[in-house]
Design a protein around this motif. Structure first.
Motif, PDB file in Angstrom:
ATOM      1  N   GLN A  80       0.841  -1.205   0.000  1.00  0.00           N
ATOM      2  CA  GLN A  80       0.000   0.000   0.000  1.00  0.00           C
ATOM      3  C   GLN A  80       0.873   1.251   0.000  1.00  0.00           C
ATOM      4  O   GLN A  80       0.598   2.214  -0.717  1.00  0.00           O
ATOM      5  CB  GLN A  80      -0.935   0.007   1.212  1.00  0.00           C
ATOM      6  N   ALA A  81       1.948   1.223   0.774  1.00  0.00           N
ATOM      7  CA  ALA A  81       2.883   2.348   0.798  1.00  0.00           C
ATOM      8  C   ALA A  81       3.537   2.533  -0.573  1.00  0.00           C
ATOM      9  O   ALA A  81       3.673   3.662  -1.063  1.00  0.00           O
ATOM     10  CB  ALA A  81       3.943   2.136   1.872  1.00  0.00           C
ATOM     11  N   GLN A  82       3.927   1.418  -1.195  1.00  0.00           N
ATOM     12  CA  GLN A  82       4.532   1.494  -2.536  1.00  0.00           C
ATOM     13  C   GLN A  82       3.530   2.039  -3.548  1.00  0.00           C
ATOM     14  O   GLN A  82       3.877   2.870  -4.391  1.00  0.00           O
ATOM     15  CB  GLN A  82       5.018   0.104  -2.972  1.00  0.00           C
ATOM     16  N   LEU A  83       2.281   1.611  -3.456  1.00  0.00           N
ATOM     17  CA  LEU A  83       1.246   2.113  -4.357  1.00  0.00           C
ATOM     18  C   LEU A  83       1.056   3.615  -4.179  1.00  0.00           C
ATOM     19  O   LEU A  83       0.943   4.354  -5.168  1.00  0.00           O
ATOM     20  CB  LEU A  83      -0.072   1.373  -4.116  1.00  0.00           C
ATOM     21  N   ASN A  84       1.049   4.074  -2.930  1.00  0.00           N
ATOM     22  CA  ASN A  84       0.895   5.514  -2.665  1.00  0.00           C
ATOM     23  C   ASN A  84       2.021   6.313  -3.312  1.00  0.00           C
ATOM     24  O   ASN A  84       1.787   7.358  -3.931  1.00  0.00           O
ATOM     25  CB  ASN A  84       0.837   5.788  -1.161  1.00  0.00           C
ATOM     26  N   VAL A  85       3.248   5.841  -3.168  1.00  0.00           N
ATOM     27  CA  VAL A  85       4.398   6.518  -3.774  1.00  0.00           C
ATOM     28  C   VAL A  85       4.253   6.532  -5.294  1.00  0.00           C
ATOM     29  O   VAL A  85       4.464   7.558  -5.956  1.00  0.00           O
ATOM     30  CB  VAL A  85       5.723   5.849  -3.345  1.00  0.00           C
ATOM     31  N   ASN A  86       3.888   5.377  -5.875  1.00  0.00           N
ATOM     32  CA  ASN A  86       3.725   5.286  -7.328  1.00  0.00           C
ATOM     33  C   ASN A  86       2.625   6.231  -7.820  1.00  0.00           C
ATOM     34  O   ASN A  86       2.775   6.869  -8.870  1.00  0.00           O
ATOM     35  CB  ASN A  86       3.408   3.850  -7.757  1.00  0.00           C
ATOM     36  N   GLN A  87       1.535   6.324  -7.061  1.00  0.00           N
ATOM     37  CA  GLN A  87       0.441   7.216  -7.459  1.00  0.00           C
ATOM     38  C   GLN A  87       0.871   8.680  -7.382  1.00  0.00           C
ATOM     39  O   GLN A  87       0.555   9.476  -8.275  1.00  0.00           O
ATOM     40  CB  GLN A  87      -0.806   6.970  -6.590  1.00  0.00           C
ATOM     41  N   GLN A  88       1.578   9.046  -6.339  1.00  0.00           N
ATOM     42  CA  GLN A  88       2.060  10.432  -6.210  1.00  0.00           C
ATOM     43  C   GLN A  88       3.018  10.778  -7.347  1.00  0.00           C
ATOM     44  O   GLN A  88       2.942  11.871  -7.935  1.00  0.00           O
ATOM     45  CB  GLN A  88       2.745  10.644  -4.852  1.00  0.00           C
ATOM     46  N   THR A  89       3.906   9.839  -7.652  1.00  0.00           N
ATOM     47  CA  THR A  89       4.855  10.057  -8.746  1.00  0.00           C
ATOM     48  C   THR A  89       4.108  10.179 -10.070  1.00  0.00           C
ATOM     49  O   THR A  89       4.430  11.055 -10.899  1.00  0.00           O
ATOM     50  CB  THR A  89       5.891   8.916  -8.803  1.00  0.00           C
TER      51      THR A  89
END
Length: 193
Positions: A80-89
């Motif tokens: 979930q943390a990785q997804l959040n970073v990917n979405q922000q990027t």
């Protein structure tokens, strides 16, 4: 000439097996609880040990399922943390693309990273969802409360009961009669078999 009128009751066991020893003889008086005969305990002992091993294996399985569930929950949080970073990027890349400050290929690549992270997250959530019912919906449930444990424990209890019933005791006081047909090696078949 005199006749004694007495009730005759047959004493048996609810398990089947080979008679190992006969502890009484014709005409012997017995008290309630005296051993009348024994069946060979080895098959019953083997069944008990097998059931006990299955019970121990069940506990290990429950603990393994619990560990797998907790690992999946941890992986879900990390994903979930990785997804959040990917979405922000991805959002940043889209803004940069509107200003022509980044190649379209980088935006597409980041979009693919978001979709991949979402798919991985969904897979991890599904994995956790399949483990949780095995724990009755409660990852903190003691192994002894799970259906698999209760089933295995019942098998241990039944095997112990059968082993206990391999020793046939007098249910009441009386005089032994018609014991000659009961010899070591005779197969006793329970009416419940």
């Amino acid at each position: 000439d005199s006749y004694v009128h007495a009730n005759k009751l047959m004493v048996s066991t609810d398990v089947s097996g080979l008679v190992e020893s006969v502890k009484v003889h014709e005409g012997q008086d017995v008290k309630a609880g005296d051993i009348l005969f024994t069946l060979d305990p080895r098959p019953f002992q083997i069944a008990l040990e097998n059931a006990q091993a299955n019970l121990a294996s069940t506990v290990q399985d429950v603990e393994s399922t619990r560990a797998m569930y907790r690992a999946a929950v941890g992986q879900i949080a990390a994903q979930q943390a990785q997804l959040n970073v990917n979405q922000q990027t991805y959002v940043r890349y889209q803004a940069l693309a509107k200003q022509d400050a980044i190649a379209a290929m980088q935006v597409d690549s980041q979009r693919a990273a978001v979709l991949s992270a979402q798919a991985t997250l969904a897979s991890l959530q599904q994995n956790a969802a399949t483990q949780l019912p095995k724990l009755n919906g409660n990852p903190d449930l003691p192994a002894e409360k799970t259906p698999a444990y209760l089933k295995a424990k019942a098998a241990v209890d039944e095997a112990q009961r059968q082993l206990d019933h391999a020793v046939v005791r007098a249910p009441f006081a009386g005089t032994v009669g018609e014991v000659d047909s009961l010899q070591p090696g005779t197969l006793v078949i329970s009416a419940m078999s």
